[in-house]
Design a protein around this motif. Structure first.
Motif: not given
Length: 178
Positions: A2-27
């Motif tokens: 659940a913590g990982l999904l919370e940190n990945c809001t708006g992400c296209i690509l997300c890492s379990e250790d580092n959170g978002c790596i790539t965001c949707h184009h407006r973010l």
């Protein structure tokens, strides 16, 4: 998790250790460090101390270079300073530079106006005439350097007037009707 999904809001690509790596184009991708770890988060607007840079691949939040800057337009141009600092030409200062004065309401430094010397007093006049009744008015002025006018500096009084005694009667004298 659940913590990982919370940190990945708006992400296209997300890492379990580092959170978002790539965001949707407006973010914007906001990356911050905690010790040796780096975390990414997708945000609509960059937080204080950062500014947004839109790019072809990714939009990033970039940190303002000056630690005393609360918000900036670019890495080196501050738009608002943190408390106890004053803004002057995109930089933050603890004290305003020489030839400027602190504006407490805006926390900015404003150019001070240093006018030139006073001119001589004008001729004593009354109703645009240099002769006549007992009292008239004389004035004097002082010029402001061009640079101070361009900066929008707050200037002291640039013109003064005072009462004066007329020195001569008009030709023909004053006629009383009576």
């Amino acid at each position: 998790s659940a913590g990982l999904l919370e940190n990945c809001t708006g992400c296209i690509l997300c890492s379990e250790d580092n959170g978002c790596i790539t965001c949707h184009h407006r973010l914007f991708l906001l990356i911050w460090r905690d010790g040796i770890r780096q975390y990414g988060m997708c945000v609509h607007t960059c937080p204080p101390g950062y500014f947004g840079v839109r790019g072809l691949e990714v939009n990033r939040c970039t940190k303002c270079r000056s630690p005393s800057c609360e918000s900036c337009f670019s890495r080196d141009f501050c738009m608002k300073c943190k408390d106890k600092f004053y803004l002057y030409k995109g930089q933050c200062f603890r004290q305003c530079p020489p030839s400027t004065a602190a504006q407490p309401g805006t926390r900015e430094c404003q150019e001070t106006c240093e006018p030139g010397p006073w001119s001589e007093w004008s001729a004593c006049t009354h109703e645009s005439r240099t002769c006549g009744c007992k009292w008239g008015v004389e004035t004097r002025v002082r010029e402001v350097p061009e640079a101070a006018r361009e900066e929008g500096a707050a200037c002291p009084v640039l013109q003064e007037s005072r009462r004066c005694r007329m020195k001569k009667h008009c030709p023909g004298g004053e006629h009383r009707v009576g």
